[in-house]
Every structure is written in C-alpha cells, then in structure tokens.
Design a protein around this motif. Structure first.
Motif, PDB file in Angstrom:
ATOM      1  N   UNK A  33      -1.405 -24.821  26.235  1.00 27.03           N
ATOM      2  CA  UNK A  33      -0.089 -24.634  25.601  1.00 27.03           C
ATOM      3  C   UNK A  33       0.257 -25.876  24.781  1.00 27.03           C
ATOM      4  N   UNK A  34       0.001 -27.045  25.374  1.00 26.30           N
ATOM      5  CA  UNK A  34       0.311 -28.303  24.686  1.00 26.30           C
ATOM      6  C   UNK A  34      -0.501 -28.430  23.398  1.00 26.30           C
ATOM      7  N   UNK A  35      -1.769 -28.029  23.452  1.00 24.37           N
ATOM      8  CA  UNK A  35      -2.619 -28.116  22.266  1.00 24.37           C
ATOM      9  C   UNK A  35      -2.121 -27.170  21.182  1.00 24.37           C
ATOM     10  N   UNK A  36      -1.816 -25.955  21.605  1.00 25.07           N
ATOM     11  CA  UNK A  36      -1.370 -24.946  20.656  1.00 25.07           C
ATOM     12  C   UNK A  36      -0.089 -25.402  19.954  1.00 25.07           C
ATOM     13  N   UNK A  37       0.754 -26.059  20.702  1.00 22.41           N
ATOM     14  CA  UNK A  37       2.020 -26.531  20.152  1.00 22.41           C
ATOM     15  C   UNK A  37       1.857 -27.900  19.496  1.00 22.41           C
ATOM     16  N   UNK A  80       5.754 -34.762  26.253  1.00 20.66           N
ATOM     17  CA  UNK A  80       6.181 -33.799  27.269  1.00 20.66           C
ATOM     18  C   UNK A  80       7.176 -34.491  28.196  1.00 20.66           C
ATOM     19  N   UNK A  81       8.343 -33.889  28.393  1.00 13.69           N
ATOM     20  CA  UNK A  81       9.287 -34.419  29.380  1.00 13.69           C
ATOM     21  C   UNK A  81       9.205 -33.542  30.628  1.00 13.69           C
ATOM     22  N   UNK A 136      15.521 -34.911  23.252  1.00 11.47           N
ATOM     23  CA  UNK A 136      15.729 -34.316  21.925  1.00 11.47           C
ATOM     24  C   UNK A 136      14.435 -34.238  21.132  1.00 11.47           C
ATOM     25  N   UNK A 137      13.529 -35.202  21.372  1.00 12.04           N
ATOM     26  CA  UNK A 137      12.333 -35.228  20.530  1.00 12.04           C
ATOM     27  C   UNK A 137      11.110 -34.628  21.216  1.00 12.04           C
ATOM     28  N   UNK A 138      11.215 -34.279  22.500  1.00 13.78           N
ATOM     29  CA  UNK A 138      10.047 -33.748  23.211  1.00 13.78           C
ATOM     30  C   UNK A 138       9.655 -32.374  22.676  1.00 13.78           C
ATOM     31  N   UNK A 139       8.353 -32.090  22.732  1.00 14.75           N
ATOM     32  CA  UNK A 139       7.853 -30.796  22.274  1.00 14.75           C
ATOM     33  C   UNK A 139       7.890 -29.766  23.398  1.00 14.75           C
ATOM     34  N   UNK A 140       7.659 -30.255  24.614  1.00  9.19           N
ATOM     35  CA  UNK A 140       7.563 -29.350  25.762  1.00  9.19           C
ATOM     36  C   UNK A 140       8.323 -29.967  26.935  1.00  9.19           C
ATOM     37  N   UNK A 141       9.009 -29.109  27.701  1.00 11.53           N
ATOM     38  CA  UNK A 141       9.629 -29.525  28.950  1.00 11.53           C
ATOM     39  C   UNK A 141       8.930 -28.816  30.103  1.00 11.53           C
ATOM     40  N   UNK A 142       8.527 -29.580  31.121  1.00 15.27           N
ATOM     41  CA  UNK A 142       7.867 -28.982  32.285  1.00 15.27           C
ATOM     42  C   UNK A 142       8.770 -29.122  33.501  1.00 15.27           C
TER      43      UNK A 142
END
Ligand code: SF4
Lengths: 219, 492
Positions: B96-100, B105-106, B193-199
C-alpha cells in the motif's frame, strides 16, 4: 492469503460447516442495565455532572438568550483569532450567527478543510449525548466535518436537552441502520500522562470541552 | 528474538530500581482506580459474565462474523486484506505504501504492528515512520524501546525529554510539562498534515456494520486516522464483536479494567472511508486482518479462550511477578500473564517456552480479567505441554522452580531483594546478562489513568495560550483574558 482459504481454516478448526447457522446468544448489555430509565431532568443533571467529572464543563441554559450569553462570555474570554463552525443549516436553530459576526469564522463546507487546522475554537452541535458517561456523540457528514471539533484547542458543543440519552446503547446505531462514516464519542479533553506521570490535557485533541445544553424547545 | 531467558531478563529488570518503582507505582494506581470505578458502577460480575459470553460466542462463530465484517467493510468502501502470518501482513502494508509512493507514515499505538515488525519493514523501504502517542514519540526520538507498557517513557526525566525535544527542533523549551507537550503537539500536528498514510490498530471490529472501533485518550489516533489520505488498520482476526449493542458492554469493560476510567476519552468508530461530499477523513481505508498463529488456538479446548482477550492489561496490574520484573523481562510484544500464555501459543518452540514459568499461579489475573480467561489454568497446561514436548530441560525446570519460589511469597521475595542475594537465586546460566530486549511498544489502545488535573482550565489557560503563540499563531488582541468560567475537574 486468499480470503476463503483464511476463513476455511477458521471454520475447520472450529469444526463448523460452511453456512452453518449461528447459535443464539445474549446480545448487548445486561437487562438490568438496558431496563433502566432516567427522567429527562435526571438525564440532564447526570450529563452535566459526569461531563464535569470527565474534565469538561456543561451548563443548562433555560432559553436561547441565556445560551447566547454563555457563548458570548466564553468567546470573550477565549478571544479566539479564528473560530471553526459546522456548515449549512446545522446550527441554525441556535441562532448564533449574529454573535459570531465580530469574529473570524470558518464554516465547514465553505472554507477549505485544511484551514481548520488554524482554528482555536470549534463550535458544533452533536448527534446525541450520553448521561451515564458525560459523552458527546459526533457524527460526520458533509456539513459536520470531523476536524471542526478535533483540531481546535477548545471545543464548544451546543445541544438540546432532549438529545441527552441515558446510556450509550440508546445512541449507537441499530441493526440495519445506516452508520455514518465517522462516529466519534467524546468524553472530556484530550489527556496524557507520559511525562513523569504528570497529567497534561490537550496533547493532541482539544484541551477544553464545553457543552451548552438548551432546555425546553428550540424557538 | 529473545536470546536470553526470562530469568536473565528478570534479573536485569530487578536491578533497575527506577523501573521497578515506576511499574509498582503505576500498577498500584491502576488497580486502585479499577477497584473504585467498578464498585461505583456496580454488578461487576454480571458485566464480566456478559462480556465473557459475548466473546465466547463470537470466537465460536468467528468464520461467520469475520466474513460479515469483511463484507461490510467493503460495502462501506473499504479494502480488506487477509494475512496468514506477520510477513504477509507487513507485505500488504508495504505494498500500500509503495502504491501510494508514501514517504511518511504516522502511527498510533498498536501491538499488532509490533507483532509484525511493521516499522522495520516500512523503514527498509525508505519510508519514515513516526509514532504519535506522546510517550512513544519520546522513546522514538531517544532511539530506545519503551520501559513500560502503560507509560513507555517512564524512565525519561523531564530534563531528558527537554533535551530530546530541543534536538528535534524545539526552541527555548522549559522542563514544564505544558511546554513539553506543547512542543509535541505542534510538531506532530505538522506531521499529521503531511503524512501520506496513517496506521492504527483496532480495538473492536463490528461485524454487522463493518466498523473499526478505537479507544484512545490522547486523540492522536483520530489525527492518524482522519488527516492522511490513506488509513490502514491492522488487527488480529479475533478482534470482532457481532453488533453495536455488544460494543456497549465493552465500552464499560475495557476502560474500567484498563485504567479505571469510567469511560474512554475518545471512542472512534470508522465505517469505510470518507463519503461523497465529506471534506475530511481518509479517502482510502484498508483493513489488514492477521492470523499469525491465532487460528491454531481455535478448537483447542485448553486455549481457545485466550482469543477472548480484549487487551485491557488488567491482568498485568495484579500480577505479583509482572509488578516485580516489569514488561521488558518477558522479551515479547505481549507481557504479563496474558503474554506468558499468548506468546508461547503464537510462537511455539523453545524460544518462549520459559514464559509460563513467570508466574506464581496465584490466580489474581483470572480474578482481574473482564472476560474471565482462566490464565492461571492455561499457564499450568502450557508448562505441562512444554514438559511433554521436552521443551523444558531438566536444569531449567529446576531453575524455574526456584524462580517460582521467589515470586510465590512477596515477603520472601522482598527479603531476597534486600539482602542482595537475588543474583544467586536467579543464576544467569549464560554468565552475563544480555540486555537485548524484545520490542515492547504499545500495549493497549486505552491508555493510562487520567488522574484528572487538580488544576482548573483557568489555571491551565496561560500555558495553553503560550502554546498557541509558540505555534506561530498571531496573538490576537484580548487573548490575555483568562476565561471567566472555571472548568470543573474531578478529583477521582
Ligand atoms: S487476559 Fe489480561 S489483557 Fe486480556 S482481557 Fe483478560 S485481563 Fe485483559
């Protein structure tokens, strides 16, 4: 792993057949709990008391004039450089537009969502409130952004006394009911005690939460 | 993972008076608070019965409810990934991280993410991972592992925290709690605010609606889930409840057992990603459902009930062994009595075969457990199983007996500690003490006890105001005035 293989492994371990019926069970809270009912006066006073126990503060306002005075007093003291509010007609019945005129106000659905990061006070309604635990239930939709109550330092919720339920179960979605994308149950300010066991409020979410409860009917 | 046995790690922990004091202070506090809150609440046993019944029913029909949950997550617009083991789960999230094309990541606290070593996997792909729970943030800045599951940064003094925060860019920070948390708030806000993904983890998945439910006190999980474009949920497959009605039961059992709080500060229920017309919330929701040895417990009459666990941590707080040695000594993600049972079950073989011996079998864990898991019985059965499998070597068995004797009686234990002869009792077989300890971040989503501020909002306001200022917000005219209304705060 493939979904059906994953589930088949569980089924096999449990010794269940595919499509086997689910046994009945005693669902939800015990009957002594679901059978309780508080009078509307008790619901309001319990909510106010428990809300305070959670570190918030709630007032019962006999009429709109009183609610306006309370809100005005709060805003005078807080003197927020920017206020975020729910958009559309969501707060219309509380008639606060006049009172907000002298502030910089961002309305959800009009101002860009990102700009709410710079609000100091968020003013919202709520979907329901819970007397037992002093809880506000916030349900998201196009006019009711999650950020409005999540991002500012101070959250002020306006609600009608009739929105206060006795227990959580009354406010939770019923089977088959449409569930909002976000249901947020808020009981007091954000808290942490990660620095030498010292409690600090507002580490991420709001540091103060107020509720103004309008008694009786909306005018 | 753990090269040393629990005896060696226990010995190391026992020689750290600060850690020991902190663990005992914290567990005492949580225990007392739990006793108070459950007494006020009333009919606790009836609630425990209901909790156990619901969990037992759910696990006995897990295939059905898991399917229903997955179908409803998808119906609400989310994606579901099934992972047989840690590797698959980590890979799903890395994909998912690669695709995005994620760079940042936060995360909010999640034990399952520790179980699958998620941070390491993401960092190997060049993705920066930031823990956002205050205590974990501090520990991450220090490049250490948490010293305590409830308060991971308990071994850090405010002066050390000030130094860490100054290194991280904080200017003119004092050691005042408000100044320090203010810095963390401002810094982490920009990262949210700047993170691409939240886990995030998941406390409960509601089958009837496909809803992911999180219990938190700080509010960081809400930022993690709502602000980045993509929200990834990682959950053990057993974390299901059939209905919202059942959630009412656990909304009482979990915070009351975990921290003695009457109610959790934030209970957040996510049903799919944001919908048409909504301007915030994640646009994309992924739910990763992990087996990793859990299904092996199903159908096993001795151990199936361990999957009823709601990760409240109450069994830790009452365990005389945990209270003495703390969480690190278990060398596993899951410490305390539940960890002593769960860890060897999820990781069979010699590695954790000694954990079931870290118990005095006093049964306090069972008494404390909100869903009445017979942990003490399970510990005995595990020992028996390990002996039968030849996993407990003779010499070790003897040592374990000694270990148990030490912990069986608090008086004797204290006497040993005082006389400084503990080292002779817990003989380190490998000579030295290997200080290497397993990752132990994240215990429960429900956090420590909020001994609520004795300070009113009025008194807090000057500090908050300062935080606002330091956050580069223009101090508007009139910010000087303190609120006329004092926030009542309880003294529980
Ligand atoms: S086993 Fe321990 S952590 Fe799990 S529910 Fe019982 S008391 Fe809580």
């Amino acid at each position: 792993m493939e979904e059906q293989a994953f589930l088949a492994r569980i089924r096999e371990r449990l010794g269940r057949q595919d499509g086997a019926p689910v046994a009945p069970y005693r669902r939800g809270a015990p009957e002594f709990w679901t059978g309780r009912s508080l009078s509307s006066a008790d619901r309001v006073s319990t909510f106010v008391e428990r809300f305070a126990q959670q570190g918030g503060q709630a007032w019962v306002c006999p009429d709109l004039t009183d609610l306006h005075n309370r809100l005005e007093g709060l805003l005078r003291d807080l003197a927020p450089p920017a206020i975020g509010v729910w958009g559309g007609d969501t707060l219309k019945e509380f008639q606060i537009d006049g009172l907000l005129a002298r502030f910089t106000v961002l309305r959800w659905g009009e101002a860009p969502a990102k700009s709410f990061a710079d609000t100091h006070v968020g003013i919202t309604g709520c979907a329901a409130a819970i007397a037992d635990t002093g809880t506000l239930m916030m349900a998201a939709d196009a006019w009711r952004g999650r950020s409005v109550h999540l991002l500012p330092t101070v959250h002020i919720a306006l609600l009608h006394a009739r929105q206060i339920k006795t227990r959580l179960g009354e406010a939770l979605p019923k089977p088959g009911e449409r569930v909002p994308s976000s249901l947020h149950f808020v009981s007091g300010p954000s808290r942490s005690s990660d620095i030498e066991n010292d409690l600090s409020i507002g580490v991420h979410g709001p540091a103060a939460v107020y509720a103004l409860v309008l008694a009786g009917r909306a005018t | 993972m753990s090269q040393t046995g629990i005896r060696e790690r226990a010995k190391s922990a026992l020689q750290d008076p600060l850690l020991q004091q902190a663990v005992q202070f914290t567990t005492d506090r949580l225990r007392t608070r739990k006793a108070n809150v459950t007494e006020t609440f009333g009919r606790w046993q009836a609630w425990r019965d209901r909790g156990r019944d619901i969990r037992a029913h759910t696990i006995a029909h897990l295939d059905f409810y898991l399917q229903q949950f997955a179908d409803n997550v998808r119906a609400a617009g989310g994606h579901v990934h099934f992972a047989a083991d840690a590797e698959e789960a980590a890979q799903a999230i890395v994909d998912i991280a690669k695709k995005r094309r994620a760079k940042l990541v936060v995360k909010s606290k999640s034990m399952v993410s520790e179980e699958i070593h998620l941070n390491r996997h993401l960092e190997d792909e060049g993705v920066q991972v930031v823990e956002t729970d205050l205590g974990e943030y501090i520990i991450q800045l220090a490049g250490e592992t948490p010293s305590h599951i409830i308060i991971p940064s308990i071994h850090k003094t405010r002066e050390q925290i000030r130094e860490l925060f100054t290194k991280a860019g904080g200017e003119n920070l004092t050691t005042d709690t408000k100044a320090l948390t203010g810095f963390a708030r401002r810094t982490l806000r920009t990262l949210f605010q700047s993170a691409d993904i939240g886990v995030t983890g998941c406390n409960f998945g509601i089958a009837e609606s496909g809803t992911v439910v999180l219990f938190t006190n700080e509010g960081n999980a809400d930022m993690v889930a709502n602000l980045p474009r993509t929200h990834v949920v990682i959950m053990g497959m057993e974390r299901i409840l059939p209905s919202f009605a059942d959630l009412e039961v656990f909304s009482h059992l979990l915070p009351k057992s975990a921290t003695g709080q009457n109610v959790i500060t934030y209970m957040s229920c996510f049903t799919g990603p944001r919908r048409d017309g909504e301007a915030d919330g994640a646009r994309e929701l992924h739910v990763v459902i992990l087996d990793n040895g859990r299904s092996r417990q199903l159908g096993d009459a001795d151990f199936q009930d361990i999957l009823h666990c709601i990760r409240c941590g109450a069994c830790l707080n009452v365990c005389p062994v945990y209270r003495q040695i703390g969480g690190h000594a278990y060398g596993s993600v899951y410490p305390g009595p539940v960890g002593a049972v769960l860890t060897p079950l999820l990781n069979p073989g010699p590695e954790y075969a000694d954990l079931p011996y870290a118990s005095s079998l006093c049964g306090a864990c069972f008494e404390a457990c909100p869903v009445q898991i017979p942990l003490h019985d399970m510990l005995v059965k595990l020992r028996r199983r390990h002996v039968a499998q030849g996993l407990a070597k003779r010499g070790e068995r003897a040592a374990f007996r000694g270990f148990r004797l030490v912990f069986a009686r608090a008086g004797r234990y204290r006497a040993i500690i005082r006389s400084g002869r503990l080292g002779q009792v817990l003989v380190a077989r490998h000579g030295g003490i290997d200080a290497r300890i397993g990752p132990l971040r994240g215990w429960t989503q429900t956090r420590r006890a909020p001994v609520l501020a004795k300070r009113s909002f009025r008194e807090s306001w000057p500090g908050l105001r300062q935080e606002l200022r330091q956050g580069n917000r223009p101090p508007a005219a009139g910010t000087e005035g303190a609120p006329a209304h004092e926030t009542a705060v309880n003294k529980e």
